[in-house]
Design a protein around this motif. Structure first.
Motif, mmCIF file in Angstrom:
data_model
loop_
_atom_site.group_PDB
_atom_site.id
_atom_site.type_symbol
_atom_site.label_atom_id
_atom_site.label_comp_id
_atom_site.label_asym_id
_atom_site.label_seq_id
_atom_site.Cartn_x
_atom_site.Cartn_y
_atom_site.Cartn_z
ATOM 1 N N ASN A 99 -12.100 25.729 -13.773
ATOM 2 C CA ASN A 99 -13.444 25.195 -13.484
ATOM 3 C C ASN A 99 -13.396 23.693 -13.243
ATOM 4 O OD1 ASN A 99 -12.893 24.671 -16.237
ATOM 5 N ND2 ASN A 99 -15.078 24.539 -16.717
ATOM 6 N N PHE A 100 -12.534 22.967 -13.979
ATOM 7 C CA PHE A 100 -12.442 21.520 -13.795
ATOM 8 C C PHE A 100 -11.822 21.168 -12.443
ATOM 9 C CE2 PHE A 100 -12.273 21.209 -18.654
ATOM 10 C CZ PHE A 100 -13.646 21.003 -18.736
ATOM 11 N N LYS A 101 -10.849 21.975 -11.985
ATOM 12 C CA LYS A 101 -10.283 21.750 -10.655
ATOM 13 C C LYS A 101 -11.373 21.877 -9.593
ATOM 14 C CE LYS A 101 -5.685 23.676 -11.675
ATOM 15 N NZ LYS A 101 -4.745 24.767 -11.302
ATOM 16 N N ILE A 102 -12.173 22.930 -9.738
ATOM 17 C CA ILE A 102 -13.265 23.167 -8.783
ATOM 18 C C ILE A 102 -14.278 22.034 -8.847
ATOM 19 C CG2 ILE A 102 -15.213 24.700 -8.260
ATOM 20 C CD1 ILE A 102 -13.427 26.998 -9.389
ATOM 21 N N ILE A 103 -14.598 21.598 -10.053
ATOM 22 C CA ILE A 103 -15.596 20.550 -10.246
ATOM 23 C C ILE A 103 -15.175 19.249 -9.576
ATOM 24 C CG2 ILE A 103 -16.539 18.973 -12.001
ATOM 25 C CD1 ILE A 103 -16.851 21.484 -13.809
ATOM 26 N N PHE A 104 -13.938 18.803 -9.819
ATOM 27 C CA PHE A 104 -13.502 17.524 -9.244
ATOM 28 C C PHE A 104 -13.319 17.611 -7.729
ATOM 29 C CE2 PHE A 104 -12.389 16.443 -13.661
ATOM 30 C CZ PHE A 104 -12.927 15.164 -13.723
ATOM 31 N N GLN A 105 -12.883 18.758 -7.252
ATOM 32 C CA GLN A 105 -12.754 18.939 -5.804
ATOM 33 C C GLN A 105 -14.125 18.883 -5.144
ATOM 34 O OE1 GLN A 105 -10.290 22.266 -4.708
ATOM 35 N NE2 GLN A 105 -11.081 22.352 -2.616
ATOM 36 N N GLU A 106 -15.099 19.542 -5.736
ATOM 37 C CA GLU A 106 -16.459 19.521 -5.193
ATOM 38 C C GLU A 106 -17.068 18.130 -5.286
ATOM 39 O OE1 GLU A 106 -20.627 22.048 -5.691
ATOM 40 O OE2 GLU A 106 -19.498 21.464 -7.479
ATOM 41 N N LEU A 107 -16.843 17.439 -6.399
ATOM 42 C CA LEU A 107 -17.401 16.098 -6.571
ATOM 43 C C LEU A 107 -16.840 15.121 -5.544
ATOM 44 C CD1 LEU A 107 -17.524 15.617 -10.467
ATOM 45 C CD2 LEU A 107 -19.418 16.135 -8.907
ATOM 46 N N PHE A 108 -15.546 15.248 -5.247
ATOM 47 C CA PHE A 108 -14.972 14.355 -4.235
ATOM 48 C C PHE A 108 -15.582 14.646 -2.872
ATOM 49 C CE2 PHE A 108 -11.890 12.762 -1.184
ATOM 50 C CZ PHE A 108 -11.637 11.491 -1.690
ATOM 51 N N LEU A 109 -15.797 15.911 -2.591
ATOM 52 C CA LEU A 109 -16.420 16.310 -1.334
ATOM 53 C C LEU A 109 -17.809 15.688 -1.209
ATOM 54 C CD1 LEU A 109 -15.575 18.069 1.029
ATOM 55 C CD2 LEU A 109 -16.552 20.052 -0.143
ATOM 56 N N TYR A 110 -18.597 15.756 -2.268
ATOM 57 C CA TYR A 110 -19.933 15.152 -2.253
ATOM 58 C C TYR A 110 -19.849 13.633 -2.177
ATOM 59 C CZ TYR A 110 -22.897 19.242 -2.987
ATOM 60 O OH TYR A 110 -23.596 20.409 -2.802
ATOM 61 N N THR A 111 -18.853 13.056 -2.799
ATOM 62 C CA THR A 111 -18.721 11.592 -2.775
ATOM 63 C C THR A 111 -18.505 11.089 -1.351
ATOM 64 O OG1 THR A 111 -17.792 11.631 -5.014
ATOM 65 C CG2 THR A 111 -17.451 9.627 -3.714
ATOM 66 N N ILE A 112 -17.637 11.760 -0.612
ATOM 67 C CA ILE A 112 -17.398 11.381 0.784
ATOM 68 C C ILE A 112 -18.659 11.622 1.614
ATOM 69 C CG2 ILE A 112 -16.072 11.909 2.866
ATOM 70 C CD1 ILE A 112 -14.526 10.334 0.764
ATOM 71 N N ALA A 113 -19.293 12.770 1.423
ATOM 72 C CA ALA A 113 -20.500 13.106 2.194
ATOM 73 C C ALA A 113 -21.615 12.098 1.947
ATOM 74 C CB ALA A 113 -20.978 14.515 1.839
ATOM 75 N N ILE A 114 -21.796 11.686 0.701
ATOM 76 C CA ILE A 114 -22.894 10.775 0.352
ATOM 77 C C ILE A 114 -22.590 9.351 0.827
ATOM 78 C CG2 ILE A 114 -24.080 9.678 -1.591
ATOM 79 C CD1 ILE A 114 -23.786 12.434 -3.025
ATOM 80 N N ALA A 115 -21.367 8.893 0.636
ATOM 81 C CA ALA A 115 -21.007 7.548 1.101
ATOM 82 C C ALA A 115 -21.201 7.454 2.613
ATOM 83 C CB ALA A 115 -19.569 7.223 0.720
ATOM 84 N N TYR A 116 -20.803 8.505 3.335
ATOM 85 C CA TYR A 116 -20.994 8.501 4.792
ATOM 86 C C TYR A 116 -22.486 8.580 5.128
ATOM 87 C CZ TYR A 116 -20.644 9.624 9.716
ATOM 88 O OH TYR A 116 -20.790 9.595 11.077
ATOM 89 N N LYS A 117 -23.222 9.391 4.419
ATOM 90 C CA LYS A 117 -24.669 9.520 4.643
ATOM 91 C C LYS A 117 -25.357 8.171 4.484
ATOM 92 C CE LYS A 117 -28.676 12.090 2.799
ATOM 93 N NZ LYS A 117 -28.939 13.079 3.861
#
Length: 484
Positions: free
Chosen positions: A290-308
């Protein structure tokens, strides 16, 4: 739509004024509105007072347009002539009729102080202003929309009361309370963004341990159900992170990227129990999926939000910086790249494949659990960008695979690659590719293409199905930075 009928009331005066009134009547007729105007509706021998009274009381008349200039205003207030008589008829109707929207004042003239000429009985009414050429067309459109009951801005439909009001639900996450005061603190002192970020991320990491899986079952179905329920219970805290990121990654705050890099570096701590070596001697790797999934998803959102947020420098730093992950034994290793955060998440893949016959488990999870502040295409773009950058950087098998690309709208392209034809836009985002100029970018893409062709690589695919284009297929390399 039924035909609307209007009556135009005005003051006779100069021939020019009467022609102007007739022009409006004629234009309204051409726009599908039936107009009653004395110039073509009143015949010789008709009683003027009776004509006016019958019009006002006629239920088939939807609107009465009262055209007011200086002449009309003075005569109405002084009760002089035909206008005075009309004013006596209209006044009780306007004040006594509950449907006051039937009467529309239209200003034709203003005084020396730029105040509209309106008789006393109309001064408090909202009016259409046709007194200036500058706004004439805009105001005429408002008039037509009023008559046809077709407002440009319609009242939204009434929705349902939000569930967070009706449901008995408490948000007791510490990150939530930290987030509540963030706006106020940033407004008071924007320079505190780094320390506030540290505080939030520290609390987030500490609270994340509350979601550690314990004694996980070995069967795919039971484990998958436990994993999905665990991720669902963590979702509110994830949403706090997303809301936090939407605020602090705005360019105006100049967030130090090291705060986020340090946060993701700590993901390696969540590959084993918190007190491993003290009270715990062994563990199952699946307990930390679950932690692997969590950090992978969080990084994905971090890139998406910074670009947004158009924070291209932050995106560049996150994708090109080194990350100092430690291994499960706690030993430091060499600097790595962001794609070390990518994981295949085999148990999640197996669960969704067995339960719902899904090709990609992580991709399905991300798309079906999207935060409402980020669109599907925004998260898929971030996933794809991570993939392309890892392809350009990585010299070995470890790369970022865009599991959400499968859910991309087939005939919709990413704006990012289209906008690269603009030199202005390219100059803003070139750092994402770690290049200084157009020539360096072209060389980077060209060299990558040569390697792909030399090794005879096929497009990355989901099994034997959907493929992902290479970056040199997504970018029109000869058109990069060719426009302003």
């Amino acid at each position: 739509m039924e035909t609307k009928k209007v009556f135009i009331s005005y003051s006779w005066g100069l021939q020019e004024h009467q022609e102007k009134v007739r022009e409006i009547g004629t234009r309204l007729m051409s726009d599908g509105i039936d107009v009653i105007l004395d110039q073509w509706s009143l015949k010789d021998g008709h009683d003027l007072n009776f004509f006016m009274e019958s019009i006002v009381n006629d239920n088939t008349i939807n609107k009465v347009l009262i055209i007011s200039d200086k002449n009309y205003s003075l005569k109405a207030d002084g009760r002089k002539g035909g206008v005075g008589t009309e004013a006596q008829i209209l006044t009780p109707e306007i004040y006594g009729n509950t449907q006051q929207e039937k009467f529309i004042p239209i200003v034709f003239e203003r005084d020396e102080e730029n105040k509209p000429y309106l008789p006393t009985f109309l001064k408090s009414r909202k009016y259409i202003d046709l007194s200036t050429e500058e706004y004439y067309e805009e105001e005429y459109e408002n008039l037509v929309r009023n008559i046809l009951d077709a407002p440009q801005i319609r009242k939204p439909k009434l929705g349902t009361i939000p569930s967070f009001i009706t449901e008995e639900k408490q948000h007791d996450s510490k990150t939530y309370f930290q987030l509540k005061s963030l706006d106020n603190q940033l407004n008071k002192n924007p320079l505190k963004v780094d320390s506030l970020t540290n505080d939030f991320l520290s609390i987030f990491l500490d609270n994340l341990w509350n979601f550690q899986l314990v004694n996980t079952p070995r069967s795919i179905g039971e484990f998958g159900e436990l994993l999905i329920n665990n991720l669902s219970s963590y979702r509110e805290m994830r949403n706090d992170y997303i809301e936090f990121l939407l605020k602090v990654t705005k360019n105006e705050y100049n967030l130090d990227v090291e705060r986020l890099i340090s946060f993701f570096e700590k993901s390696s701590l969540y590959k084993k129990p918190r007190d491993f070596g003290e009270n715990i001697r062994s563990y199952y790797e699946a307990d930390f999926e679950n932690f692997k999934i969590i950090f992978q998803e969080l990084f994905l959102y971090t890139i998406a939000i910074a670009y947004k947020n158009n924070n291209y420098n932050l995106v560049s730093d996150l994708l090109n910086s080194g990350y100092y992950f430690s291994d499960v034994t706690g030993r430091n290793t060499e600097l790595e790249k962001f794609y070390q955060l990518y994981s295949h998440n085999q148990n999640l893949e197996n669960y969704y494949k067995e339960l719902e016959n899904k090709i990609t488990g992580f991709g399905h999870y991300v798309i079906t659990n999207l935060n409402s502040n980020i669109s599907k295409m925004e998260i898929i773009f971030a996933d794809t960008l991570n993939h392309y950058i890892s392809e350009l950087q990585s010299k070995n098998y470890k790369k970022w695979f865009p599991t959400t690309y499968l859910y991309k709208d087939e005939y919709r392209d990413f704006d990012f690659f289209i906008k690269l034809t603009s030199k202005r836009f390219f100059d803003k985002v070139k750092g994402i590719f770690n290049v200084e100029d157009v020539e360096s970018f072209k060389a980077l893409i060209s060299n990558y293409q040569q390697v792909v062709e030399k090794e005879n690589r096929s497009r990355p695919t989901y099994g034997n199905w959907h493929s992902i284009p290479f970056i040199f297929e997504a970018v029109k390399i000869n058109k990069v930075a060719t426009e302003r």
